[in-house]
Design a protein around this motif. Structure first.
Motif, PDB file in Angstrom:
ATOM      1  N   TYR A 257       0.837  -1.200   0.000  1.00  0.00           N
ATOM      2  CA  TYR A 257       0.000   0.000   0.000  1.00  0.00           C
ATOM      3  C   TYR A 257       0.874   1.252   0.000  1.00  0.00           C
ATOM      4  O   TYR A 257       0.644   2.194  -0.763  1.00  0.00           O
ATOM      5  N   ILE A 261       0.759   1.889  -3.941  1.00  0.00           N
ATOM      6  CA  ILE A 261      -0.499   2.632  -4.002  1.00  0.00           C
ATOM      7  C   ILE A 261      -0.289   4.111  -3.677  1.00  0.00           C
ATOM      8  O   ILE A 261      -0.555   5.004  -4.498  1.00  0.00           O
ATOM      9  N   ALA A 285      -4.877   3.471  -8.846  1.00  0.00           N
ATOM     10  CA  ALA A 285      -4.458   3.158  -7.486  1.00  0.00           C
ATOM     11  C   ALA A 285      -5.652   3.209  -6.534  1.00  0.00           C
ATOM     12  O   ALA A 285      -5.792   2.359  -5.638  1.00  0.00           O
ATOM     13  N   ARG A 286      -6.512   4.194  -6.735  1.00  0.00           N
ATOM     14  CA  ARG A 286      -7.707   4.322  -5.886  1.00  0.00           C
ATOM     15  C   ARG A 286      -8.597   3.093  -6.021  1.00  0.00           C
ATOM     16  O   ARG A 286      -9.069   2.534  -5.012  1.00  0.00           O
ATOM     17  N   ALA A 289      -6.976   0.188  -4.251  1.00  0.00           N
ATOM     18  CA  ALA A 289      -6.994   0.358  -2.799  1.00  0.00           C
ATOM     19  C   ALA A 289      -8.357   0.014  -2.222  1.00  0.00           C
ATOM     20  O   ALA A 289      -8.469  -0.690  -1.208  1.00  0.00           O
ATOM     21  N   PHE A 293      -7.552  -3.683  -0.445  1.00  0.00           N
ATOM     22  CA  PHE A 293      -6.858  -3.454   0.815  1.00  0.00           C
ATOM     23  C   PHE A 293      -7.855  -3.240   1.947  1.00  0.00           C
ATOM     24  O   PHE A 293      -8.717  -2.354   1.859  1.00  0.00           O
ATOM     25  N   ARG A 298      -5.117   1.075   5.987  1.00  0.00           N
ATOM     26  CA  ARG A 298      -5.103   2.536   5.982  1.00  0.00           C
ATOM     27  C   ARG A 298      -5.094   3.089   7.397  1.00  0.00           C
ATOM     28  O   ARG A 298      -4.379   4.038   7.704  1.00  0.00           O
ATOM     29  N   ALA A 309      -3.867   8.860   2.173  1.00  0.00           N
ATOM     30  CA  ALA A 309      -4.737   7.745   1.790  1.00  0.00           C
ATOM     31  C   ALA A 309      -6.199   8.175   1.739  1.00  0.00           C
ATOM     32  O   ALA A 309      -6.961   7.741   0.865  1.00  0.00           O
ATOM     33  N   GLU A 313      -8.293   7.694  -1.644  1.00  0.00           N
ATOM     34  CA  GLU A 313      -9.474   6.829  -1.695  1.00  0.00           C
ATOM     35  C   GLU A 313     -10.756   7.641  -1.866  1.00  0.00           C
ATOM     36  O   GLU A 313     -11.768   7.117  -2.333  1.00  0.00           O
TER      37      GLU A 313
END
Length: 642
Positions: A257, A261, A285-286, A289, A293, A298, A309, A313
Motif C-alpha cells: 500500500y 499505491i 491506485a484508488r 486500494a 486493501f 489505511r 490515503a 481513496e
C-alpha cells in the motif's frame, strides 16, 4: 566427491560492457570454483553479449551458457536457470550487479548453519537508501518478521529443494512486479529465513545509461495494476484477515500500500509527472486500494500517510497535489554536539526533527483533549478545514544513524538507538523529535570488523508522522576543518572532520585528510620533552595494550608503539636503539602524515630524547643536555638503570 553448493543464475540481454564487472565478481569468489556454478541465460541478445559469454565459458569450467528466444523480461530466463541448476542453493544475480568477494561462501555457510530456506544477504547500492532490515544479522525468522518486506528483490539465496517443493517460479514474459510475486510466495512458504547483515553480499549498482531503471513501469502491456492485484491476493490467501491493524496480513500489505499505491498520490511523482497521465495512475491506485486493501491497512498508517490515503481513496486529486506540495517543502534537521572520543569510539549527542517550508518546526497542536496536525502545514489543503487528528504520533515513527563508506557504497549502523519523543514547545504545541547518542567504533563498525581505509560519512534516516527523510548529520563546526582531535584506533589514524557541506565524516587511515594539514597548529604547539615516550596531547588513543605502529625517523622506517596515556591521550614510544641513524635531531612522522609529530635527538645510535615541535631548545643547550650527550655519562646512566 565435491558437490555443487551454489548455482548462480544470471539472466542477460544486450548487457554489453556491464557484463565484465559482474563476471569478475562472480568468478573471483572465495568459495572454491569447483563448489559453485554460474549459469548465464541469454534472453535473445542482439549485440555481442552471447560472444562475451561463450569466451567466459571456454575459460572457466564452472560457467555454462544457455540461450533462449527473447521473452522481454527476466522471469523466463531465471526459470530456465532453475531447471538447469545443480546447486544445493540458488542465488539470483542481475547481469549489471556485483557480489562481494566472500558473498557466496558467507551466504552458504549462514544458510547451512541455520538450515534456512531463504537467506537475505546485505545489499549495498548506489540507488536505494539503507534498510533497517540489515541492522543486525538474524539466524532464523519467519514471515512474522515484517521487516522482510523491506527487501522484495529476488537477489537472494534460496534452497533449491525448497523452491522445487513449492513450485516457486517467476511469471514469464513482460510481467512487472515479478520479483514481488516470487519473493512474497517464498516468504509465505519458508519455515526458516536468515538475514546476513554483517557483510555486504550484493551490490545493486546504477548504470550510466539508466538501463536498470524501470522506465516503462505503467506500460499497459506490462500489466502493473493487475499484477499488483495478484501479489496482494497471494498475500491475503496466505494469511488470516483481521481488523487489528497489527495483524500479520495488515502489516504485510502495508508495504504494498505504501509503495505501490500511495506513491501515486505522493511527491515527487504526483508533482513531477504529466497531470493527465498521473490522474490515470491515481484513479487506478484508488480503485485497487478500495477493492483489495482492508480498511485496517489505511488505519494503521501514520498521520500524514493516513491523510494522503484519505484523499486518494476519496478521489481528491487536487487535494493530494496540494498536500504533496506542502510535504515536499518539509526538511529534516540534524544537530550533533559534544563530539569526543571515548574508549576508542567517536561519541556525540544527536537530535533530529522536521521543519516546515518556512523554517519553523512542524508541530502538533493539542485541542479538546486530542492532538492535531500542524494547521499551518494544512492551510489550503482541501478537506482539512477542521484539522487532521493525529491519533498516535508514534505510529511507525523511528530514526536511525547510518555511516556510509564513500568509496564502496556500503552502509553500516553504529551502536545505539535513537528515541522518538514529544517535545513540549508551550501553548499546547508539541514537536516530534528523535535524539540519542552516536557511538562510532572504527574498529568494529563494519559488521564487527574494522572500517576499511577511506572516508565514512554520517547520515540519518528519519520517519516521523509518515514523512521520510534521509539527511546529513551536521554540526556547528566550520566546513573543511576537524570536528574533534584525531584518534589512534587499531594502529591507524581516524580523523573526524566537517565536509564542505557541513556533514560529519570520519577519514580512516588518512584517505583524503592528513594529520599535518588537519592538526598542524596543535602538532606544532606541542612543547613536550621526554626521554623515550612523548605525549601527544592533541591525539586520543584507545585504551588497552600498546599498539604497534611504523614511524619514519628522517628517512628510516622503524617499529614504534602508541600507548594510551592516563588522561586518554596518546604517547609515542620509540626504541632506545636507533643505530642506523646519524647523530642529530631527526623529524618523526606517523604513517602517511606529512608533518612531524616529534623530533628525535640521536647520539651514537642511541635515542637521547624526544621533543615536541614547539620545545624551546634555545641557542645553547642546557648543562643537563650537554652532560646527557656525553658518552661516558650515558654509560653510567644505563648502568644505574636511569
Amino acid at each position: 566427491m565435491l558437490r555443487t553448493k551454489v548455482s548462480v543464475i544470471v539472466p542477460v540481454h544486450n548487457t554489453g560492457k556491464y557484463l565484465d564487472e559482474c563476471a569478475t565478481s562472480l568468478l573471483g569468489q572465495s568459495l572454491p570454483a569447483d563448489e559453485y556454478e554460474v549459469i548465464y541465460v541469454d534472453d535473445g541478445s542482439t549485440d555481442d553479449t552471447l560472444g562475451r559469454l561463450e569466451k567466459l565459458a571456454a575459460a572457466h569450467p564452472n560457467v555454462q551458457v544457455h540461450t533462449r528466444p527473447n521473452s522481454g523480461w527476466p522471469g523466463a530466463p531465471r526459470n530456465h536457470g532453475i531447471r538447469h541448476a545443480k546447486g544445493e542453493y540458488i542465488q539470483f544475480v542481475d547481469h549489471d550487479d556485483t557480489l562481494g568477494p566472500e558473498a557466496l561462501e558467507r551466504l552458504y555457510e549462514h544458510a547451512k548453519r541455520n538450515d534456512a530456506d531463504v537467506v537475505i544477504g546485505k545489499m549495498s547500492s548506489t540507488i536505494v537508501r539503507p534498510r533497517r532490515l540489515f541492522r543486525h544479522t538474524v539466524d532464523t525468522c519467519t514471515i512474522e518478521n515484517d521487516e522482510l518486506m523491506q527487501s522484495m528483490s529476488p537477489h537472494k539465496m534460496f534452497r533449491r529443494a525448497f523452491a522445487e517443493e513449492h513450485g516457486l517460479r517467476f511469471p514469464e514474459g513482460p510481467w512487472i512486479l515479478e520479483d514481488l510475486l516470487f519473493v512474497s510466495a517464498a516468504y509465505l512458504k519458508a519455515e526458516r529465513i536468515s538475514v546476513l547483515a554483517d557483510y555486504p553480499a550484493y551490490y545493486w549498482m546504477k548504470r550510466d545509461d539508466g538501463g536498470n531503471n524501470t522506465r516503462h513501469r505503467f506500460n499497459p502491456r506490462h500489466g502493473f495494476w493487475s499484477n499488483c492485484r495478484t501479489v496482494v491476493r497471494q498475500i491475503k490467501d496466505g494469511t488470516t484477515p483481521s481488523d487489528d491493524i497489527g495483524a500479520l496480513q495488515n502489516r504485510l500489505l502495508h508495504r504494498l500500500y505504501h509503495i505501490e499505491i500511495l506513491s501515486r498520490a505522493r511527491e515527487p511523482e504526483i508533482l513531477r509527472e504529466d497531470p493527465a497521465e498521473q490522474r490515470q495512475r491515481f484513479e487506478a491506485a484508488r480503485e485497487l486500494a478500495l477493492a483489495e486493501f482492508p480498511a485496517a491497512v489505511r488505519e494503521g498508517l501514520p498521520a500524514v500517510s493516513r491523510l494522503r490515503a484519505e484523499l486518494l481513496e476519496g478521489g481528491d486529486f487536487a487535494g493530494a497535489q496540494a498536500l504533496a506540495e506542502r510535504i515536499r517543502d518539509i526538511r529534516a534537521r540534524s544537530r550533533v554536539g559534544g563530539l569526543r572520543w571515548e574508549d576508542g569510539r567517536l561519541v556525540g549527542d544527536v537530535t533530529l526533527d522536521l521543519l516546515r517550508g518556512d523554517g519553523e518546526p512542524l508541530v502538533l497542536v493539542e485541542r479538546d483533549g486530542k492532538r492535531w496536525l500542524d494547521p499551518t502545514l494544512l492551510d489550503g489543503v482541501p478537506g482539512t478545514q477542521d484539522g487532521w487528528e493525529v491519533r498516535d504520533p508514534f505510529r511507525l515513527a523511528y530514526a536511525e544513524l547510518v555511516v556510509k563508506d564513500r568509496d564502496r557504497e556500503d552502509w553500516w549502523y553504529p551502536e545505539g538507538e535513537l528515541e522518538v519523543r514529544l517535545k513540549p514547545l508551550g501553548k499546547g504545541r508539541f514537536q516530534l523529535v528523535a535524539s540519542g547518542r552516536l557511538r562510532l567504533d572504527p574498529e568494529r563498525l563494519a559488521g564487527g570488523r574494522p572500517l576499511q581505509r577511506g572516508v565514512h560519512d554520517v547520515w540519518a534516516y528519519v520517519q516521523l508522522l509518515g514523512v521520510e527523510r534521509i539527511l546529513r548529520v551536521t554540526g556547528d563546526g566550520e566546513p573543511g576543518v576537524p570536528a574533534v582531535g584525531p584518534a589512534l584506533t587499531g594502529g591507524r589514524l581516524s580523523l573526524p572532520y566537517w565536509t564542505v557541506r557541513g556533514q560529519l565524516a570520519l577519514d580512516v587511515d588518512q584517505r583524503q585528510r592528513r594529520l599535518g594539514p588537519d592538526t598542524a597548529d596543535l602538532v606544532a604547539a606541542n612543547p613536550a620533552r621526554a626521554r623515550r615516550s612523548l605525549g601527544l596531547p592533541y591525539m586520543v588513543a584507545a585504551p588497552g595494550d600498546p599498539m604497534p605502529v611504523e614511524v619514519t625517523v628522517s628517512t628510516l622506517t622503524i617499529a614504534a608503539e602508541l600507548l594510551p596515556g592516563a588522561d586518554g591521550t596518546a604517547r609515542l614510544r620509540l626504541p632506545a636503539s636507533l643505530s642506523k641513524l646519524p647523530d642529530g635531531r631527526h623529524p618523526v612522522t606517523l604513517p602517511k602524515a606529512d608533518t612531524p609529530v616529534a623530533y628525535a635527538e640521536v647520539r651514537d645510535g642511541t635515542l637521547l630524547r624526544l621533543e615536541g615541535p614547539a620545545h624551546e631548545a634555545g641557542r645553547g643547550r642546557r648543562f643537563l643536555d650537554a652532560v646527557g650527550d656525553h658518552r661516558q655519562v650515558r654509560r653510567v646512566r644505563r648502568r644505574l638503570g636511569r
